[in-house]
Design a protein around this motif. Structure first.
Motif, PDB file in Angstrom:
ATOM      1  N   ASN A 538       0.832  -1.211   0.000  1.00  0.00           N
ATOM      2  CA  ASN A 538       0.000   0.000   0.000  1.00  0.00           C
ATOM      3  C   ASN A 538       0.864   1.258   0.000  1.00  0.00           C
ATOM      4  OD1 ASN A 538      -2.362  -1.520   0.037  1.00  0.00           O
ATOM      5  ND2 ASN A 538      -2.688  -1.295   2.238  1.00  0.00           N
ATOM      6  N   VAL A 539       1.914   1.235   0.840  1.00  0.00           N
ATOM      7  CA  VAL A 539       2.789   2.406   0.947  1.00  0.00           C
ATOM      8  C   VAL A 539       3.577   2.604  -0.344  1.00  0.00           C
ATOM      9  CG1 VAL A 539       4.738   3.412   2.181  1.00  0.00           C
ATOM     10  CG2 VAL A 539       2.936   2.233   3.453  1.00  0.00           C
ATOM     11  N   LEU A 540       4.191   1.543  -0.852  1.00  0.00           N
ATOM     12  CA  LEU A 540       4.998   1.679  -2.061  1.00  0.00           C
ATOM     13  C   LEU A 540       4.145   2.055  -3.268  1.00  0.00           C
ATOM     14  CD1 LEU A 540       7.666  -1.165  -1.826  1.00  0.00           C
ATOM     15  CD2 LEU A 540       7.773   1.178  -0.989  1.00  0.00           C
ATOM     16  N   ASP A 541       2.965   1.460  -3.383  1.00  0.00           N
ATOM     17  CA  ASP A 541       2.108   1.771  -4.531  1.00  0.00           C
ATOM     18  C   ASP A 541       1.690   3.240  -4.525  1.00  0.00           C
ATOM     19  OD1 ASP A 541       2.298  -0.867  -5.287  1.00  0.00           O
ATOM     20  OD2 ASP A 541       0.301  -1.430  -4.584  1.00  0.00           O
ATOM     21  N   ARG A 542       1.365   3.760  -3.365  1.00  0.00           N
ATOM     22  CA  ARG A 542       0.954   5.165  -3.265  1.00  0.00           C
ATOM     23  C   ARG A 542       2.132   6.111  -3.470  1.00  0.00           C
ATOM     24  NH1 ARG A 542      -3.286   8.080  -0.500  1.00  0.00           N
ATOM     25  NH2 ARG A 542      -2.578  10.133   0.216  1.00  0.00           N
ATOM     26  N   PHE A 543       3.237   5.814  -2.823  1.00  0.00           N
ATOM     27  CA  PHE A 543       4.379   6.727  -2.869  1.00  0.00           C
ATOM     28  C   PHE A 543       5.167   6.642  -4.170  1.00  0.00           C
ATOM     29  CE2 PHE A 543       5.164   7.502   1.974  1.00  0.00           C
ATOM     30  CZ  PHE A 543       3.891   8.040   2.062  1.00  0.00           C
ATOM     31  N   GLY A 544       5.053   5.538  -4.875  1.00  0.00           N
ATOM     32  CA  GLY A 544       5.772   5.400  -6.147  1.00  0.00           C
ATOM     33  C   GLY A 544       4.994   5.866  -7.351  1.00  0.00           C
ATOM     34  N   ALA A 545       3.728   6.227  -7.133  1.00  0.00           N
ATOM     35  CA  ALA A 545       2.893   6.677  -8.254  1.00  0.00           C
ATOM     36  C   ALA A 545       3.315   8.056  -8.720  1.00  0.00           C
ATOM     37  CB  ALA A 545       1.423   6.680  -7.830  1.00  0.00           C
ATOM     38  N   GLU A 546       3.106   8.338 -10.010  1.00  0.00           N
ATOM     39  CA  GLU A 546       3.466   9.659 -10.546  1.00  0.00           C
ATOM     40  C   GLU A 546       2.476  10.717 -10.065  1.00  0.00           C
ATOM     41  OE1 GLU A 546       4.793  10.032 -14.583  1.00  0.00           O
ATOM     42  OE2 GLU A 546       4.863   7.862 -14.787  1.00  0.00           O
TER      43      GLU A 546
END
Length: 546
Positions: A538-546
């Protein structure tokens, strides 16, 4: 404990005779050169920690063997051997007694250029030496980053090399114990990067214990520290479970790669030297035991977040300020003796004194960067320091970090996978209507969202077990009492014996920070805890999004 000799990674099994020799060389708390030409050994280090394709790697090696072999491989989901050369001429070099402070000073014995097709990641270097039918094998690690002219990955994992250096006991001294520290210190405030990593920092056998035991002790059990027992039995540094690639960053890197995340790697020392290197990434990742930072490293992260960057911190124990000196090859931290011994104490540069972030004259609480403070937490699950603790209690299950976890208010997180500990960061909290809030009394922004909380301790409980010796005494609590309350009294020391660990989300400037504030988060990924895994995604998907 029996170790399967077919260890993960390259190379043949270590023989019982070799392990016996390692135990002979091990001098209680440190590992170093035998200084005896009749003892078969090999050690090595590199001129830098991180390289790019086209960079030249210089390896400084000393061995008592006539020849030695070299292997380098990418230490990803599967180990990929990429470079091997056998029969290199062996040379044994004198090692200064104070090498942990001044460096080994060995010449370059081999060099190579990083090929253009080496992918970003951690690269395990294996040094092997033979004499007759006996063999020794030691390890080193370098990182390879993507060439700067190529598009950056979304994520940059910044390895906690400040902690690696502080815990590296190779040659006699580290930031905890030592033979080369100034008179009156049991540790050295100055540590060299020009020496090998101690055994266990770069590679570990399958089955090596973590800092926290797999299960809490039963009532009545005598307190034990299995990782130290294992280290003494097999000739590894007792600090292997506290720092290094093999215990922490490696596990996160392999998990992220297996899940399809494109992650590059750098070190805190890279960040100190070139703060701008992080600007091209969407998300910075910090993992494991993240205890020692310079002001320059921290300034870079603060500026990055304020400008819109995102930080995912799956790490704990943000405690000490260091200085990087000696053209980047020495790390300085006077710690508890900072006010008495650090040359900057009492000068116009007193804020650069190498003490705790929360202590004067530094007075820059860690919560102002990561939303939590080391001295409000510290030990959980270690020995009798909250040794039977349950992990986090969830208070704000509606937060996006918990989506898909099935967690509700009051549920516990990470109990079975032992993710909470062995050191955690906390906050001064107040509860209103059953929810925790940051008071701000410790320098924290009251806007920080406290998602989950667990309990920690700074003194091991005494259950009256006859013959028991506990590892964590009152020293940490006394230090915390002086820093937080200004004096070490029975009342302040009792308060300082108690702590907490928090999971937080904080929107700061144009960016945001997620902080699990625990060293052992990677244990949940290793043990395939579905809730720990889901939160990480959840954290990586949100923070890695453009």
């Amino acid at each position: 404990m029996t170790i399967d000799p077919a260890t993960e990674g390259p190379g043949p099994a270590i023989t019982p005779r070799t392990r016996a020799r390692a135990r002979h060389i091990l001098d209680h708390y440190y590992i170093g050169p035998a200084r005896n030409a009749e003892v078969l050994e090999i050690w090595g280090y590199s001129d830098r920690m991180t390289y790019m394709p086209g960079d030249r790697v210089a390896l400084h090696v000393s061995t008592t063997a006539e020849t030695w072999d070299l292997e380098i491989g990418r230490d990803g989901v599967t180990y990929e051997p990429l470079y091997q050369i056998d029969g290199l001429p062996g040379r044994h070099h004198a090692t200064p007694a104070d090498c942990s402070v001044t460096g080994c000073g060995w010449p370059v014995e081999h060099s190579l250029t990083i090929p253009a097709d080496w992918r970003p990641g951690g690269y395990l270097i294996t040094f092997r030496a033979r004499s007759g039918d006996d063999m020794v094998e030691e390890h080193h690690l370098i990182l390879v980053r993507r060439a700067s002219h190529l598009a950056a990955a979304p994520y940059l994992m910044v390895c906690a090399t400040g902690t690696w250096v502080a815990y590296n006991c190779w040659g006699g001294s580290n930031a905890y114990e030592g033979i080369a520290g100034p008179e009156g210190n049991a540790y050295s405030p100055v540590l060299s990067l020009d020496r090998p990593w101690t055994r266990g920092f770069c590679k570990l056998p399958d089955g090596a214990p973590r800092a926290l035991p797999d299960r809490p002790p039963r009532p009545g059990d005598m307190v034990r520290y299995p990782y130290m027992e294992w280290a003494y039995a097999y000739g590894y540094s007792k600090k292997f479970a506290s720092a290094g690639w093999a215990s922490y960053e490696r596990h996160f890197a392999r998990w992220a790669e297996s899940e399809g995340y494109d992650v590059e790697m750098a070190t805190l020392h890279d960040l100190h030297r070139d703060p701008s290197l992080i600007d091209r990434y969407r998300c910075l990742i910090f993992v494991g035991h993240d205890e020692y930072w310079s002001a320059e490293m921290r300034d870079a992260v603060d500026g990055y977040v304020d400008a819109g960057g995102r930080v995912a911190r799956f790490a704990g124990n943000f405690l000490w300020q260091v200085r990087i000196e000696g053209e980047g090859r020495q790390q300085v931290c006077y710690k508890y003796a900072a006010l008495d011994q650090d040359p900057l104490a009492g000068t116009s540069q007193a804020a650069r004194v190498t003490g705790a972030w929360e202590a004067a004259p530094v007075s820059r609480p860690g919560c102002q960067t990561f939303g939590a403070n080391a001295l409000r937490g510290v030990y959980a699950g270690l020995g009798n320091c909250a040794g039977r603790g349950a992990g986090y209690s969830v208070y704000r299950p509606e937060h996006w970090a918990f989506a898909g976890t099935g967690l509700g208010y009051g549920d516990t997180l990470g109990t079975g996978s032992r993710v909470f500990g062995y050191e955690v960061d906390g906050l001064d909290l107040v509860f209103r209507d059953g929810l925790p809030f940051a008071t701000g009394a410790d320098g924290a922004d009251p806007a920080i969202q406290v998602l989950a909380v667990g309990l920690a301790a700074n003194v091991e409980s005494d259950h009256g077990t006859w013959g028991e010796t506990r590892y964590i005494g009152w020293d940490d609590a006394a230090f915390r009492a002086k820093v937080i309350d200004g004096a070490d009294t029975p009342e302040t020391r009792a308060r300082a014996a108690r702590g907490n660990g928090v999971m937080i989300h904080w929107k700061r400037g144009q960016g945001e920070v997620f902080n699990a504030a625990t060293c052992e988060w990677v244990a949940g990924l290793l043990r395939r805890d579905p809730q720990v895994t889901r939160i990480s995604k959840n954290v990586l998907d949100r923070f890695g999004a453009e």
